[in-house]
Write a protein that holds these residues in place. Sequence first.
Motif, PDB file in Angstrom:
ATOM      1  N   THR A  34      34.029  23.058  -1.544  1.00  0.00           N
ATOM      2  CA  THR A  34      32.696  23.658  -1.565  1.00  0.00           C
ATOM      3  C   THR A  34      32.455  24.377  -2.879  1.00  0.00           C
ATOM      4  O   THR A  34      31.392  24.251  -3.486  1.00  0.00           O
ATOM      5  CB  THR A  34      32.535  24.645  -0.390  1.00  0.00           C
ATOM      6  N   VAL A  37      31.775  21.876  -5.677  1.00  0.00           N
ATOM      7  CA  VAL A  37      30.418  21.317  -5.602  1.00  0.00           C
ATOM      8  C   VAL A  37      29.392  22.339  -6.080  1.00  0.00           C
ATOM      9  O   VAL A  37      28.470  22.007  -6.831  1.00  0.00           O
ATOM     10  CB  VAL A  37      30.106  20.847  -4.160  1.00  0.00           C
ATOM     11  N   LEU A  38      29.555  23.589  -5.676  1.00  0.00           N
ATOM     12  CA  LEU A  38      28.622  24.626  -6.110  1.00  0.00           C
ATOM     13  C   LEU A  38      28.693  24.846  -7.618  1.00  0.00           C
ATOM     14  O   LEU A  38      27.656  25.050  -8.267  1.00  0.00           O
ATOM     15  CB  LEU A  38      28.891  25.939  -5.372  1.00  0.00           C
ATOM     16  N   ASP A  39      29.888  24.791  -8.192  1.00  0.00           N
ATOM     17  CA  ASP A  39      30.022  24.927  -9.638  1.00  0.00           C
ATOM     18  C   ASP A  39      29.334  23.782 -10.369  1.00  0.00           C
ATOM     19  O   ASP A  39      28.647  23.983 -11.371  1.00  0.00           O
ATOM     20  CB  ASP A  39      31.499  24.990 -10.044  1.00  0.00           C
ATOM     21  N   LYS A  40      29.502  22.571  -9.857  1.00  0.00           N
ATOM     22  CA  LYS A  40      28.857  21.413 -10.482  1.00  0.00           C
ATOM     23  C   LYS A  40      27.335  21.520 -10.362  1.00  0.00           C
ATOM     24  O   LYS A  40      26.615  21.258 -11.331  1.00  0.00           O
ATOM     25  CB  LYS A  40      29.352  20.127  -9.843  1.00  0.00           C
ATOM     26  N   ASN A  41      26.843  21.916  -9.188  1.00  0.00           N
ATOM     27  CA  ASN A  41      25.402  22.081  -9.011  1.00  0.00           C
ATOM     28  C   ASN A  41      24.853  23.154  -9.933  1.00  0.00           C
ATOM     29  O   ASN A  41      23.760  22.998 -10.489  1.00  0.00           O
ATOM     30  CB  ASN A  41      25.074  22.420  -7.558  1.00  0.00           C
ATOM     31  N   SER A  42      25.590  24.230 -10.107  1.00  0.00           N
ATOM     32  CA  SER A  42      25.140  25.298 -11.001  1.00  0.00           C
ATOM     33  C   SER A  42      25.044  24.800 -12.435  1.00  0.00           C
ATOM     34  O   SER A  42      24.068  25.090 -13.134  1.00  0.00           O
ATOM     35  CB  SER A  42      26.099  26.490 -10.943  1.00  0.00           C
ATOM     36  N   SER A  43      26.022  24.047 -12.876  1.00  0.00           N
ATOM     37  CA  SER A  43      25.977  23.534 -14.245  1.00  0.00           C
ATOM     38  C   SER A  43      24.823  22.548 -14.429  1.00  0.00           C
ATOM     39  O   SER A  43      24.173  22.532 -15.475  1.00  0.00           O
ATOM     40  CB  SER A  43      27.308  22.900 -14.633  1.00  0.00           C
ATOM     41  N   ILE A  44      24.547  21.751 -13.413  1.00  0.00           N
ATOM     42  CA  ILE A  44      23.425  20.813 -13.490  1.00  0.00           C
ATOM     43  C   ILE A  44      22.104  21.579 -13.557  1.00  0.00           C
ATOM     44  O   ILE A  44      21.218  21.245 -14.356  1.00  0.00           O
ATOM     45  CB  ILE A  44      23.442  19.834 -12.296  1.00  0.00           C
ATOM     46  N   LEU A  45      21.968  22.623 -12.745  1.00  0.00           N
ATOM     47  CA  LEU A  45      20.742  23.421 -12.776  1.00  0.00           C
ATOM     48  C   LEU A  45      20.561  24.115 -14.125  1.00  0.00           C
ATOM     49  O   LEU A  45      19.434  24.214 -14.633  1.00  0.00           O
ATOM     50  CB  LEU A  45      20.745  24.454 -11.650  1.00  0.00           C
TER      51      LEU A  45
END
Length: 61
Positions: A34, A37-45
């Motif tokens: 989890t 995934v949150l780290d990857k989503n943060s970098s994408i945002l």
Amino acid sequence: MGSDVILKLVAEYGPWVTLVFYLLYRDLQKDQATRAVLDKNSSILIEITTIIRERLPGKGG
């Protein structure tokens, strides 16, 4: 000393101790997945925000 305690618990309570350690291990794996995934989503945002800011007309510029 820690391994002695674990061995005594397994010898006394058997499968219950093994089940608890397994569930704790699986919970740790779930938390790590989890977090990844949150780290990857943060970098994408952050990348999306940067692109949007670059394309919008700037103030005074």
